[in-house]
Design a protein around this motif. Structure first.
Motif, PDB file in Angstrom:
ATOM      1  N   GLN A 373       0.821  -1.202   0.000  1.00 26.52           N
ATOM      2  CA  GLN A 373       0.000   0.000   0.000  1.00 26.52           C
ATOM      3  C   GLN A 373       0.861   1.261   0.000  1.00 26.52           C
ATOM      4  O   GLN A 373       1.756   1.417   0.819  1.00 26.52           O
ATOM      5  N   GLY A 374       0.570   2.137  -0.952  1.00 26.84           N
ATOM      6  CA  GLY A 374       1.285   3.412  -1.032  1.00 26.84           C
ATOM      7  C   GLY A 374       2.634   3.362  -1.701  1.00 26.84           C
ATOM      8  O   GLY A 374       3.309   4.376  -1.803  1.00 26.84           O
ATOM      9  N   SER A 375       3.060   2.175  -2.167  1.00 25.39           N
ATOM     10  CA  SER A 375       4.400   2.073  -2.745  1.00 25.39           C
ATOM     11  C   SER A 375       4.421   1.520  -4.166  1.00 25.39           C
ATOM     12  O   SER A 375       5.489   1.445  -4.778  1.00 25.39           O
ATOM     13  N   LEU A 376       3.286   1.110  -4.704  1.00 28.64           N
ATOM     14  CA  LEU A 376       3.276   0.576  -6.065  1.00 28.64           C
ATOM     15  C   LEU A 376       3.486   1.678  -7.091  1.00 28.64           C
ATOM     16  O   LEU A 376       2.928   2.772  -6.969  1.00 28.64           O
ATOM     17  N   LEU A 377       4.287   1.399  -8.113  1.00 28.56           N
ATOM     18  CA  LEU A 377       4.562   2.407  -9.118  1.00 28.56           C
ATOM     19  C   LEU A 377       3.272   2.808  -9.840  1.00 28.56           C
ATOM     20  O   LEU A 377       2.429   1.975 -10.135  1.00 28.56           O
ATOM     21  N   PRO A 378       3.085   4.091 -10.083  1.00 23.74           N
ATOM     22  CA  PRO A 378       1.851   4.555 -10.725  1.00 23.74           C
ATOM     23  C   PRO A 378       1.845   4.250 -12.222  1.00 23.74           C
ATOM     24  O   PRO A 378       2.883   4.337 -12.889  1.00 23.74           O
ATOM     25  N   ILE A 379       0.684   3.904 -12.728  1.00 22.54           N
ATOM     26  CA  ILE A 379       0.509   3.666 -14.154  1.00 22.54           C
ATOM     27  C   ILE A 379      -0.502   4.673 -14.681  1.00 22.54           C
ATOM     28  O   ILE A 379      -1.609   4.805 -14.149  1.00 22.54           O
ATOM     29  N   MET A 380      -0.101   5.398 -15.720  1.00 24.26           N
ATOM     30  CA  MET A 380      -0.948   6.410 -16.341  1.00 24.26           C
ATOM     31  C   MET A 380      -1.240   6.007 -17.773  1.00 24.26           C
ATOM     32  O   MET A 380      -0.496   5.224 -18.365  1.00 24.26           O
ATOM     33  N   SER A 381      -2.289   6.570 -18.328  1.00 25.24           N
ATOM     34  CA  SER A 381      -2.680   6.205 -19.686  1.00 25.24           C
ATOM     35  C   SER A 381      -3.120   7.439 -20.458  1.00 25.24           C
ATOM     36  O   SER A 381      -3.779   8.324 -19.914  1.00 25.24           O
ATOM     37  N   THR A 382      -2.731   7.497 -21.737  1.00 22.48           N
ATOM     38  CA  THR A 382      -3.146   8.574 -22.619  1.00 22.48           C
ATOM     39  C   THR A 382      -3.604   7.982 -23.955  1.00 22.48           C
ATOM     40  O   THR A 382      -3.125   6.920 -24.368  1.00 22.48           O
ATOM     41  N   ASP A 383      -4.516   8.674 -24.605  1.00 23.73           N
ATOM     42  CA  ASP A 383      -4.990   8.229 -25.916  1.00 23.73           C
ATOM     43  C   ASP A 383      -4.087   8.700 -27.053  1.00 23.73           C
ATOM     44  O   ASP A 383      -4.364   8.409 -28.227  1.00 23.73           O
ATOM     45  N   LEU A 384      -3.029   9.417 -26.723  1.00 26.37           N
ATOM     46  CA  LEU A 384      -2.104   9.885 -27.755  1.00 26.37           C
ATOM     47  C   LEU A 384      -1.277   8.728 -28.301  1.00 26.37           C
ATOM     48  O   LEU A 384      -0.928   7.800 -27.562  1.00 26.37           O
ATOM     49  N   PRO A 385      -0.925   8.771 -29.582  1.00 27.48           N
ATOM     50  CA  PRO A 385       0.035   7.791 -30.114  1.00 27.48           C
ATOM     51  C   PRO A 385       1.392   7.957 -29.441  1.00 27.48           C
ATOM     52  O   PRO A 385       1.692   9.035 -28.892  1.00 27.48           O
ATOM     53  N   LEU A 386       2.201   6.941 -29.502  1.00 28.39           N
ATOM     54  CA  LEU A 386       3.489   6.951 -28.815  1.00 28.39           C
ATOM     55  C   LEU A 386       4.356   8.130 -29.246  1.00 28.39           C
ATOM     56  O   LEU A 386       4.918   8.844 -28.407  1.00 28.39           O
ATOM     57  N   TYR A 387       4.463   8.363 -30.551  1.00 28.49           N
ATOM     58  CA  TYR A 387       5.323   9.443 -31.030  1.00 28.49           C
ATOM     59  C   TYR A 387       4.852  10.797 -30.515  1.00 28.49           C
ATOM     60  O   TYR A 387       5.650  11.621 -30.056  1.00 28.49           O
ATOM     61  N   GLU A 388       3.540  11.061 -30.567  1.00 29.60           N
ATOM     62  CA  GLU A 388       3.004  12.347 -30.132  1.00 29.60           C
ATOM     63  C   GLU A 388       3.179  12.532 -28.627  1.00 29.60           C
ATOM     64  O   GLU A 388       3.469  13.634 -28.155  1.00 29.60           O
ATOM     65  N   ALA A 389       3.016  11.448 -27.872  1.00 33.37           N
ATOM     66  CA  ALA A 389       3.199  11.538 -26.421  1.00 33.37           C
ATOM     67  C   ALA A 389       4.639  11.907 -26.077  1.00 33.37           C
ATOM     68  O   ALA A 389       4.880  12.768 -25.213  1.00 33.37           O
ATOM     69  N   VAL A 390       5.594  11.294 -26.752  1.00 29.16           N
ATOM     70  CA  VAL A 390       7.009  11.607 -26.507  1.00 29.16           C
ATOM     71  C   VAL A 390       7.320  13.041 -26.929  1.00 29.16           C
ATOM     72  O   VAL A 390       8.069  13.759 -26.248  1.00 29.16           O
ATOM     73  N   ARG A 391       6.736  13.467 -28.037  1.00 27.35           N
ATOM     74  CA  ARG A 391       6.975  14.834 -28.515  1.00 27.35           C
ATOM     75  C   ARG A 391       6.463  15.867 -27.507  1.00 27.35           C
ATOM     76  O   ARG A 391       7.141  16.850 -27.208  1.00 27.35           O
ATOM     77  N   ARG A 392       5.277  15.645 -26.969  1.00 31.74           N
ATOM     78  CA  ARG A 392       4.738  16.572 -25.971  1.00 31.74           C
ATOM     79  C   ARG A 392       5.526  16.511 -24.672  1.00 31.74           C
ATOM     80  O   ARG A 392       5.722  17.528 -23.994  1.00 31.74           O
TER      81      ARG A 392
END
Length: 416
Positions: A373-392
């Motif tokens: 509890q309180g120590s698990l690495l966070p996982i986030m999600s975006t609908d952007l393609p991989l290239y666009e996410a890295v660019r932003r």
């Protein structure tokens, strides 16, 4: 933070002498206190017969006071330790509704208000929105706007012993000086030192001094921000001489700070239109030190991170790479595994809406949370393609936000 700044530069350079005063709170507060005592009989520093000090105006050479958040937090923090009612005021705010606005100035007002639990609501902490101020200045009603700011500020000032006033970038630098003159507040000139030559810094400070002098605004001194550590001795020596020749006290400087310039995980959520999925939200208030795009096999990724030493990376991969997610999760619960800041999942395939084993991950995290509890690495999600996410991601700059608890604490005064 002000005292911490000097320690960090001295530690980084191994030097003493001129570095002893860099960012030191004692230097800044001695000038402030001296200026207050000299002028305590004037209306800018007293209310009635009790001689309560009331205002200090922070103005930037480029009109970008938002870049000096550590200085602003440090000043509010120091004065609140010595005075019962300390306020923070912006003549020109961000949006008309700072409680829900996304303007950078809205974040700044919420940051100071929440971090110091200020007594009055956000709408009392500014006079006009930026849009309204721009319209008034463009319409030639600058004088009327200054009168409104003066009246609003006087009401706010009467409720406080000291108010730190946040300068504005609207109009020219003269408008900023005109406001400081109208509310009769002495000024501290703040200047960004990063990527600036000595001549650039000196020229900007001198130009600001001329504007403030034209409106007869007392200048308490100049404070530098983001001072490069590697040549700080030379810069300080030469700038002190230039400022001294112009009659401007040098108050100190903030070095470039690794924590403050770092990007926290929760800063990525609005920048990438991402959402938090699993893990610990507490871990979102952490900075990442590198970015890995996980397009290779899991074993190759783990080997790469193991060879990179003490980095704490953000791993970006597509939603269909469940092997990456599960492998990093397993490595995290092992003492021998790499230290991962978090995982960002991007669009997989052609954005067909598939969840890609979302339910499996949900059940796994639910089970593990009972033991970690309180120590698990966070996982986030975006609908952007991989290239666009890295660019932003490459364009996201570190900031001190209302949710930046570690950065806020870092900026506060460590010594009285």
């Amino acid at each position: 933070m002000l005292a911490y700044a000097a320690q960090q530069i001295a530690r980084g350079s191994g030097a003493a002498g001129p570095l002893q005063h860099l960012g030191a709170l004692n230097v800044l507060r001695s000038y402030v206190a001296g200026g207050l005592q000299q002028r305590e009989s004037s209306r800018s520093f007293s209310t009635g017969n009790d001689h309560r000090h009331s205002s200090l105006y922070i103005t930037d050479t480029d009109g970008k006071v938002l870049g000096h958040t550590p200085l602003l937090i440090g000043l509010v923090n120091y004065f609140e330790r010595h005075l019962p009612y300390v306020g923070y005021y912006a003549p020109v705010g961000g949006s008309a509704n700072p409680e829900k606005g996304t303007h950078p100035m809205d974040n700044q007002l919420r940051l100071i208000h929440d971090a110091f639990e200020l007594k009055y609501d956000l709408k009392s902490m500014f006079c006009v929105s930026e849009d309204e101020a721009v319209r008034e200045v463009a319409a030639g009603k600058r004088g009327d706007l200054v009168d409104r700011i003066y009246a609003a500020f006087q009401g706010y000032k009467e409720m406080h012993d000291m108010v730190i006033v946040h300068g504005t970038s609207v109009g020219s630098g003269r408008f900023d000086a005109e406001i400081a003159s109208a509310i009769a507040a002495p000024a501290v000139i703040a200047c960004q030192a990063k990527d600036q030559s000595l001549n650039d810094i000196a020229r900007k400070v001198m130009m600001k001094k001329v504007m403030l002098d034209d409106y007869k605004v007392p200048i308490l001194g100049v404070c530098l921000n983001k001072l490069p550590v590697f040549d700080s001795n030379i810069m300080i020596t030469q700038l002190k001489r230039k400022f001294s020749e112009a009659g401007i006290p040098f108050l100190g400087a903030f070095p470039e700070d690794k924590l403050l310039r770092g990007v926290r995980l929760d800063e990525l959520l609005p920048a990438l239109n991402a959402e938090f999925m699993f893990g610990s939200k507490v871990q979102l208030d952490q900075e990442y030190s590198a970015v890995y795009v996980a397009s290779q096999r899991l074993e190759e990724l783990l080997e790469l991170m193991a060879n990179d030493g003490d980095t704490r990376p953000l791993v970006i991969t597509s939603r269909d790479r469940l092997d990456i997610v599960l492998g990093l999760l397993a490595s995290q619960v092992s003492v021998a595994g790499p230290n991962v800041a978090g995982i960002l999942l991007t669009q997989a395939g052609f954005g067909n809406g598939r969840t890609y084993a979302h339910s499996i991950m949900s059940r796994m995290f639910e089970g593990l949370s009972k033991y970690y509890q309180g120590s698990l690495l966070p996982i986030m999600s975006t609908d952007l393609p991989l290239y666009e996410a890295v660019r932003r991601l490459d364009r996201v700059a570190g900031a001190v936000l209302p949710t930046s608890s570690r950065k806020i604490q870092h900026c506060k005064v460590n010594q009285m």
